[in-house]
Design an enzyme around this catalytic site. Structure first.
Site, PDB file in Angstrom:
ATOM      1  N   CYS A  91       0.974  -1.086   0.127  1.00 44.27           N
ATOM      2  CA  CYS A  91       0.007   0.079   0.036  1.00 44.27           C
ATOM      3  C   CYS A  91       0.820   1.231  -0.046  1.00 44.27           C
ATOM      4  O   CYS A  91       0.143   2.524   0.004  1.00 44.27           O
ATOM      5  CB  CYS A  91      -0.993  -0.058   1.351  1.00 44.27           C
ATOM      6  SG  CYS A  91      -2.033  -1.308   1.017  1.00 44.27           S
ATOM      7  N   CYS A 104     -12.941   1.685   8.696  1.00 44.45           N
ATOM      8  CA  CYS A 104     -12.429   1.062   7.523  1.00 44.45           C
ATOM      9  C   CYS A 104     -12.370   2.075   6.345  1.00 44.45           C
ATOM     10  O   CYS A 104     -13.463   2.522   6.065  1.00 44.45           O
ATOM     11  CB  CYS A 104     -12.935  -0.482   7.326  1.00 44.45           C
ATOM     12  SG  CYS A 104     -13.067  -1.549   8.548  1.00 44.45           S
ATOM     13  N   LYS A 107      -9.767   6.766   4.670  1.00 49.68           N
ATOM     14  CA  LYS A 107     -11.222   6.704   4.997  1.00 49.68           C
ATOM     15  C   LYS A 107     -12.323   7.418   4.138  1.00 49.68           C
ATOM     16  O   LYS A 107     -13.385   6.699   3.548  1.00 49.68           O
ATOM     17  CB  LYS A 107     -11.379   7.269   6.624  1.00 49.68           C
ATOM     18  CG  LYS A 107     -12.835   7.344   7.274  1.00 49.68           C
ATOM     19  CD  LYS A 107     -13.338   6.141   7.413  1.00 49.68           C
ATOM     20  CE  LYS A 107     -13.962   5.545   5.965  1.00 49.68           C
ATOM     21  NZ  LYS A 107     -15.416   4.866   6.357  1.00 49.68           N
ATOM     22  N   HIS A 157      -9.090   4.640  -1.241  1.00 49.47           N
ATOM     23  CA  HIS A 157      -7.665   3.880  -1.320  1.00 49.47           C
ATOM     24  C   HIS A 157      -7.552   3.058  -2.549  1.00 49.47           C
ATOM     25  O   HIS A 157      -7.436   1.771  -2.374  1.00 49.47           O
ATOM     26  CB  HIS A 157      -7.510   3.180   0.043  1.00 49.47           C
ATOM     27  CG  HIS A 157      -6.152   2.387   0.378  1.00 49.47           C
ATOM     28  ND1 HIS A 157      -5.123   2.980  -0.332  1.00 49.47           N
ATOM     29  CD2 HIS A 157      -5.810   1.288   1.018  1.00 49.47           C
ATOM     30  CE1 HIS A 157      -4.158   2.224  -0.008  1.00 49.47           C
ATOM     31  NE2 HIS A 157      -4.511   1.166   0.782  1.00 49.47           N
TER      32      HIS A 157
END
Lengths: 394, 480
Positions: free
Chosen positions: A83, A208, A334, A338
């Site tokens: 990531c 998440c 958030k 992502h």
């Protein structure tokens, strides 16, 4: 060691709207992000002397980037570091310019996750290193175990911990409403965050980050050439990446209430940038809030809050846009979303706009130094990038 | 003749009450409950668990044979006995055999082991039997079957029960069967099966054995029989003049169910748990014929190494929430797939699995010879002192451990949501990440003691992917 400080500058950036971009292909997003950056810097694809392509899932080799942009038979390197891939593209591009090999380069990261047809990320473990006799949890559970570890270490009950993490989700959702490029642009309440369905106990839905499509790009040049491109270039002060030896998965000494790679990566970046007091010197931070617990522990690992006491700053609003150290002003993972390979560049995009005073309703007052923290892997076995940028030399 | 030198049992934690089955299908609720293998258990993992129970306190290098018996082996072609021997880390020259084909395969394996030891072909043979048979939904099989496993060690010396006599006879009859195309056990008309099959064949077999050995019914202290249900067990006992309470003393039908090829051997273990030195025990097993054995308990029977056995396992139980959960665990009820990456993306590599048999399969890591730190998976460079290639193998399977951290994952696809994942810390050092099974999520806390259990992670492309999970400690640790 000389370090990267003030040797390279960013003179153009682009970022598409993140989200479930059903109507856009990977190539559409690459072209849109690149051309926003080109136009911002006043260059074209023919001016790019080398490029770094960051993606985890969208395709191997530099071809994936060279083809849609029609780059001029220049070197394109595919980089991947989980990531933290987008930040790895920035770091490698910056180092190549600092090494004197190129004057003008492109770093671009993108991901097209929503075409997989399911939630979450595809499998990434190569059969060469794993026999698949493994645990079967999602990454959410890997981070949730850090929440369990943090709650246990600092004596937080489930209710206290949930309430604390909810403040982070509420803040990042609020910031997302101020950002037309964010995946999610909706306020939530503390109660909503606390009472949301459980994803991986103790983390709920709003703890998440979203799984998104997106692309972001940066034009990086020699610092001494920067003003030829624009009056307000942003200078790279530090570009560090830290890999742990998986200590947290192997050793009982690891507390699983912090991310050692963030602690070490932050120290290295502060040393490179000459930052002595991060809480006071850093004006804005874009950090890897893949899960709310991650943002909480990052505040301690990056020395913004004393160890075990980030809760006080979170509850006091210190990290809100109007706080003394705004964190994730663009909504963070958030709310902004992502798309793995794009995330590190998206973080830098917000820092770049903030340092130029172009962040609109999210603008923080007189920022001088911005920080991005981009994390791959899971607590105990992470890859962490810390980049620091400023709007002045020296 | 050789004897039994050790025994063990395994009964899965979960039970389904027969009243709950009646709730689903209507009708008068039958009494009692049946054992249900967990969603990640099968006959191989249960047989392994029983074998592990049996080998507590036994030097594994002395075991030179593993006979696995089941009518529900996970593979038609791939030997379960070899897997069990490998995970137990038995000597590589041990003889491994799979038995199957009828409910008698457990006692067939026992006879083969006795013969092998008697003939000098082996010194110590581990016989393990397990079954997870499926009855048709709404039928008597579903109600009466139960899942379970048993293991006995057969050897020449130091027996806790000597086998005095073993008699075997075959009998061709289509009363209970499952073809290679069937999922569920089929049975012929009930009264035909009982009269001409079970009761008649068992009565003749047992009577002949008693006569051959010069025993009257009253001379037998314990009777260990398999039977399709408690009613038929009572019928045969009455016919042979055995007292149902004192001599048969069946504890399995009410609490576990008919465990197929494991049933008579589980009854034998239950009898051995109760037996006094000198007791005569009758073992009989029906299934396309009848095996009959007469055993005599020795002085050792009351001082066996502490295993969990039958009774402790029966007491360690948790009720299934519902009949639907049973259907789901057995894969009989398709459900909406989770929107997750397909399991096909996690096809195990046969080469990697083979390479890791001595390590992953046995949960063997390394312990640093320089600083003493145990670590898993095996490391060449020590996580603590960074010395290279100064490691010795270190097996974690039986080291006590505690939960260091955990999460309940509600989005991962599983038959038993949520997936409970843990970091566990071992006494004496070492940490691993593993799933926790057979837990109530509400009971999981940091610091709770756990033990390791060999389970099936998932099934993909015809491969059962076995590995270890932790579970709350079952059957409070017996005193050794």
């Amino acid at each position: 060691v000389e370090g990267i400080k003030d040797r390279v500058a960013i003179v153009g950036m682009g970022c598409v709207k993140f989200g479930e971009n059903w109507g856009q292909s990977l190539e559409d997003m690459i072209v849109d992000a690149a051309w926003e950056a080109f136009e911002d810097a006043g260059v074209g694809p023919e001016d790019i002397q080398a490029a770094w392509w960051g993606t985890l899932f969208a395709g191997h080799t530099g071809q994936i980037l060279a083809a849609p942009l029609k780059l001029a038979y220049v070197p394109v390197t595919h980089v991947e570091n989980a990531c933290a891939t987008g930040s790895e593209a920035i770091r490698n591009a910056a180092y190549a310019v600092a090494a004197g090999q190129y004057d003008v380069v492109l770093a671009l990261g993108a991901e097209k996750l929503k075409d997989t047809g399911y939630s979450g990320l595809p499998q990434t473990r190569p059969v060469a290193t794993w026999s698949y006799r493994l645990t079967t949890q999602t990454p959410a559970a890997g981070f949730a175990m850090m929440a369990t570890g943090y709650f246990a270490k600092y004596g937080l009950s489930y209710d206290e911990g949930k309430e604390l993490l909810a403040h982070i989700a509420v803040k990042n959702h609020h910031n997302g409403t101020l950002n037309p490029k964010a995946h999610f642009q909706r306020e939530i309440t503390l109660e909503q965050a606390i009472n949301a369905p459980t994803i991986a106990w103790p983390l709920g839905l709003y703890d998440c980050a979203g799984v998104s499509d997106g692309a972001a790009a940066a034009i990086i040049v020699r610092a001494d050439l920067a003003k030829q491109f624009r009056d307000d270039p942003i200078y790279v002060k530090a570009a560090q990446i830290c890999q742990g030896p998986r200590e947290g998965w192997l050793s009982q000494k690891y507390d699983l209430a912090h991310v050692e790679e963030t602690w070490r990566g932050g120290q290295a970046a502060y040393a490179e940038a000459g930052v002595k007091d991060p809480r006071r010197e850093i004006s804005i931070a874009e950090v890897h809030d893949c899960f709310s617990i991650t943002e909480l522990t990052i505040m301690e690992d990056l020395q913004f809050s004393p160890r075990g006491r980030a809760a006080e700053d979170v509850r006091a609003g210190a990290f809100q846009i109007d706080g003394d150290l705004p964190v994730n002003t663009d909504g963070g993972l958030k709310s902004f979303g992502h798309p793995i390979g794009a995330t590190g560049l998206r973080m830098l995009y917000e820092v770049y706009k903030q340092l130029q005073g172009k962040a609109g309703p999210r603008q923080v007052k007189d920022p001088r130094l911005g920080l991005t923290h981009n994390q791959g892997g899971e607590p105990g076995a992470a890859t962490v990038s810390v980049v620091i940028a400023g709007n002045e030399l020296g | 003749m050789p004897g039994i030198t050790a025994y063990g049992a395994y009964i899965p934690l979960h039970r389904l009450s027969r009243a709950e089955i009646a709730r689903a299908w209507g009708g008068k609720p039958a009494p009692g409950e049946r054992a249900v293998a967990s969603y990640d258990e099968d006959s191989l993992t249960m047989a392994f668990a029983a074998a592990r129970d049996c080998l507590r306190g036994v030097d594994r290098t002395t075991v030179d044979g593993v006979y696995f018996a089941s009518t529900t082996a996970p593979y038609k072609e791939k030997q379960a006995a070899a897997t069990i021997a490998s995970v137990l880390d038995l000597p590589p020259e041990a003889v491994t055999v799979d038995f199957g084909g009828s409910l008698r395969c457990g006692t067939n394996a026992l006879k083969a082991a006795l013969d092998a030891v008697a003939a000098g072909g082996a010194d110590s043979v581990l016989v393990c039997a397990a079954d997870t048979r499926l009855g048709y939904p709404a039928g008597p099989g579903e109600l009466n079957f139960g899942d379970g496993a048993v293991a006995v060690l057969v050897g020449a010396g130091d027996a806790l029960a000597q086998v005095r006599h073993f008699d075997s006879r075959y009998y061709e009859i289509q009363d209970t069967w499952r073809s290679d195309r069937d999922t569920f056990v089929r049975t012929a008309e009930d009264r035909f099966s009982m009269d001409e099959g079970y009761v008649d064949v068992m009565a003749h077999g047992i009577a002949a054995a008693l006569e051959k050995y010069g025993l009257a019914a009253a001379d037998v202290a314990h009777v260990a029989l398999n039977s399709p249900n408690a009613r038929q067990l009572a019928t045969i006992a009455k016919k042979l003049r055995f007292d149902v309470q004192t001599q048969v003393g069946d504890v399995l039908h009410a609490a576990v169910g008919d465990t197929g090829c494991a049933a008579s051997l589980l009854s034998l273990v239950a009898a051995l748990e109760q037996a006094a030195a000198g007791d005569t025990i009758l073992l009989a097993c029906y299934g396309n014929g009848c095996d009959t054995a007469v055993l005599e308990a020795t002085d050792r029977v009351t001082s066996v190494p502490a295993c969990r056995g039958v009774r402790r396992h029966i007491e360690s139980r948790r009720m299934l929430r519902s009949y639907e959960q049973y259907l789901r665990w057995r894969g009989l009820l398709p459900i909406q797939p989770a929107p997750r990456p397909p399991v096909e993306e996690r096809v195990p590599s046969p080469a990697a699995q083979w390479r890791e048999v001595p390590w992953e399969m046995r949960l063997t890591g390394t312990r640093c010879l320089n600083c003493g730190t145990p670590q898993y998976p095996p490391q060449r460079v020590c996580i603590e002192c960074h010395h290279k290639d100064e490691m010795e193998p270190y097996r974690f399977t039986d080291v006590p451990a505690r939960v260091f951290s955990y999460s309940h994952d509600y989005v991962m696809e599983t038959l038993d949501s949520p997936v409970t994942v843990t970091f566990i810390d071992f006494e004496g050092g070492g940490r691993i990440m593993c799933d926790m099974t057979d837990r109530d999520p509400d009971d999981v806390v940091v610091g709770m003691p756990v033990e390791l259990s060999f389970r099936r992670l998932y099934f993909v492309n015809g491969v059962y992917n076995y590995w270890w999970k932790c579970q709350p400690v079952r059957c409070a640790r017996p005193e050794v």
